[in-house]
Design an enzyme around this catalytic site. Structure first.
Site, PDB file in Angstrom:
ATOM      1  N   PHE A 178      10.230  46.443 -18.207  1.00 25.46           N
ATOM      2  CA  PHE A 178       9.577  46.795 -19.461  1.00 25.46           C
ATOM      3  C   PHE A 178      10.655  47.000 -20.521  1.00 25.46           C
ATOM      4  CE2 PHE A 178       6.930  48.279 -16.000  1.00 25.46           C
ATOM      5  CZ  PHE A 178       5.667  47.817 -16.357  1.00 25.46           C
ATOM      6  N   SER A 191       6.145  41.416 -10.957  1.00 21.17           N
ATOM      7  CA  SER A 191       5.086  42.386 -11.221  1.00 21.17           C
ATOM      8  C   SER A 191       5.638  43.649 -11.873  1.00 21.17           C
ATOM      9  CB  SER A 191       4.374  42.756  -9.917  1.00 21.17           C
ATOM     10  OG  SER A 191       5.208  43.589  -9.115  1.00 21.17           O
ATOM     11  N   LYS A 192       4.726  44.481 -12.301  1.00 22.61           N
ATOM     12  CA  LYS A 192       5.115  45.747 -12.923  1.00 22.61           C
ATOM     13  C   LYS A 192       5.773  46.685 -11.917  1.00 22.61           C
ATOM     14  CE  LYS A 192       1.649  45.716 -16.621  1.00 22.61           C
ATOM     15  NZ  LYS A 192       0.552  46.459 -17.290  1.00 22.61           N
ATOM     16  N   ARG A 193       5.470  46.518 -10.655  1.00 25.31           N
ATOM     17  CA  ARG A 193       6.014  47.398  -9.617  1.00 25.31           C
ATOM     18  C   ARG A 193       7.379  46.935  -9.122  1.00 25.31           C
ATOM     19  NH1 ARG A 193       3.434  51.991 -10.441  1.00 25.31           N
ATOM     20  NH2 ARG A 193       1.179  51.703 -10.523  1.00 25.31           N
ATOM     21  N   ASP A 194       7.771  45.721  -9.456  1.00 24.00           N
ATOM     22  CA  ASP A 194       9.035  45.191  -8.949  1.00 24.00           C
ATOM     23  C   ASP A 194      10.246  45.945  -9.487  1.00 24.00           C
ATOM     24  OD1 ASP A 194       8.002  43.271  -7.265  1.00 24.00           O
ATOM     25  OD2 ASP A 194       7.909  41.730  -8.811  1.00 24.00           O
TER      26      ASP A 194
END
Length: 513
Positions: free
Chosen positions: A276, A264-267
């Site tokens: 990213f 996920s983006k929060r990982d």
């Protein structure tokens, strides 16, 4: 297919996740391999989620990793506009075609009515409400209402959405290039909204219409879109394009480092690694983060790493340039199961690229880091420094972190070897060594090594007692390149000065024990 036309179609809702970059990479490789076109399309139909700057970020990220679109916003092309928000009239036309053919219908249900239907479904023991062939008979739409009622509602400008009329008791199948034959029962599908109340299309309608009009013949996308594909197949049929659908290829998920769940983006924030390509400055600190570029990755290494998140060439080769990937990539070697995100492997790839890099090229990459720490070395010095350090680092910032002592005074001496090896009564001998090094005329590593070896033999101290003192005295640490190379690069005067300072520090350290 002879010349694939593929599209990468992100939504500008924030920073581009690394999984999206992998999709773009696979698109690019297939297109370039067969002389096709790599198209960038911005899917911004959901204006409530639009984030300013996101489109520019997407373009910058693609260009950083070398995946420059052949067509798209700012790149030209014959099938634009390439932003869906600029194609609103096109979607309205095709939505009306669906209505006219009986493959879609007007739904006038209010938010309150939909909420009541969902609550009733839960009360009846269902997990959720599904607007399908059964529900459409009970709700307010152009299927359940009379033609006169529908005409009046439209004349009164009653808000509505347009829904796809999914047939009952059908098997919807398609061949996926990665997963093989995939089948869905139409009774499991809902009548998805095609056109929203604000006149904007949903992803499903815009996606199919644009792929058709832009002549996309191969759709490569993430596994999460597999469940949407039967609706898209129905749309192709409804428009009469069923025999000319694009080929589908749904990529395996990129999994968390431990292999459980989608990355996920929060990982990234949770595990301390980038997810990213580039850094992103959000409205809050929580929404801001660094990307692979900020962490110190070579973009070519990122491409190499991403290629292997799902694809395997079937050989022992792991290092591939972008050109080699274009030549060797194929969808039939993309696995069906998820690919675990291994950050250590990502760093390993980067290290291989740093080691293989020309020192001059590497110096240009490292210079901003060195200058940010207050130093402006000559190009010659920096190239030699990079040559000495590149096999000992994995990320660009480590050139400074592990090699700062090439540019400024030592911050801290590694204490354990000094406390064990340094004896104050030997200081006079080490002063002799310092003087001997200072007297080397041709100040090169080989000549320095010869002098040190001669000293070791004459002093009868042994290498195990001399080299740790010399290395820590010059660099502060037992780790690093050849001590002779370090001394040769920092120079005669700096070496002499450091050794005097070090011997004083070693005496103090020993006295404190």
């Amino acid at each position: 297919m002879d010349k694939p036309r593929v599209r990468f179609a992100p939504s500008p809702t924030g920073a581009l996740h690394i999984g999206g970059v992998r999709t773009a990479l696979y698109d690019y490789l297939i297109a370039k391999q067969k002389g096709g076109a790599f198209v960038l399309r911005i899917e911004d139909t959901d204006q409530t989620r639009y984030v300013p700057g996101a489109e520019e970020y997407i373009k910058e990220a693609l260009e950083w990793v070398g995946l420059v679109p052949d067509e798209g916003p700012g790149y030209g092309g014959d099938y634009g506009p390439y932003r869906q928000s600029e194609r609103k009239a096109i979607y309205k036309e095709y939505a009306q075609k669906l209505i006219a053919s009986g493959n879609a219908y007007y739904a006038f249900d209010t938010p309150e009515e939909l909420t009541a239907a969902r609550e009733a479904a839960v009360a009846a023991g269902n997990h959720s409400f599904k607007y399908d062939s059964t529900a459409r008979q009970k709700m307010r739409n152009s299927v359940s209402l009379s033609a006169a009622e529908v005409e009046q509602l439209l004349a009164d400008n009653t808000p509505y959405v347009i829904r796809l009329k999914v047939p009952t008791d059908e098997t919807i199948s398609f061949n996926d290039e990665i997963k093989g034959m995939v089948k869905f029962n139409s009774n499991e599908l809902d009548d998805k909204v095609m056109m929203k109340g604000d006149g904007m299309p949903t992803y499903h309608l815009a996606n199919v219409v644009d792929d058709r009009l832009m002549k996309i013949n191969l759709v490569i996308r993430g596994d999460e879109w597999l469940s949407s594909t039967p609706h898209h197949v129905l749309l192709y049929r409804a428009f009469g394009w069923g025999d000319e659908m694009p080929v589908f290829a749904h990529l395996p998920l990129i999994l968390k480092p431990k292999g459980k769940g989608k990355l996920s983006k929060r990982d990234g924030a949770k595990f301390g690694f980038p997810v990213f390509p580039l850094g992103w400055k959000g409205a809050t600190e929580e929404d801001s983060f660094d990307g692979f570029k900020d962490f110190g990755f070579d973009p070519a290494a990122v491409v190499n790493f991403l290629a292997f998140l799902g694809w395997n060439p079937g050989t022992e080769q792991e290092i591939f340039s972008l050109e080699e990937l274009v030549e060797n990539f194929s969808l039939d070697k993309v696995g069906k199961s998820g690919a675990r995100f291994d950050y250590e492997k990502a760093k390993w790839f980067n290290q291989q690229y740093l080691i293989a890099a020309d020192n001059g090229v590497l110096a240009k990459m490292v210079r901003p880091i060195i200058e940010a720490n207050g130093h402006t070395p000559s190009q010659v010095f920096l190239e030699q420094f990079c040559g000495l350090m590149k096999e000992r680092v994995m990320l660009l910032p480590e050139f400074w972190e592990k090699g700062y002592y090439f540019f400024e005074n030592i911050k801290e001496y590694e204490g354990k070897p000094i406390r064990k090896k340094w004896k104050p009564d030997r200081r006079a001998k080490f002063e002799t060594l310092r003087n001997a090094i200072n007297e080397v005329t041709d100040f090169k590593a080989d000549n320095i090594e010869t002098v040190v070896k001669a000293f070791v033999e004459e002093s009868e101290l042994g290498f195990g007692n001399v080299l740790p003192i010399l290395r820590i005295g010059v660099s502060g640490t037992m780790k690093g390149p050849s001590i002779y190379e370090i001394i040769a690069l920092i120079g005669k005067e700096e070496t002499a000065t450091r050794l005097v300072t070090a011997f004083d520090a070693f005496d103090a350290m020993k006295a404190a024990v």
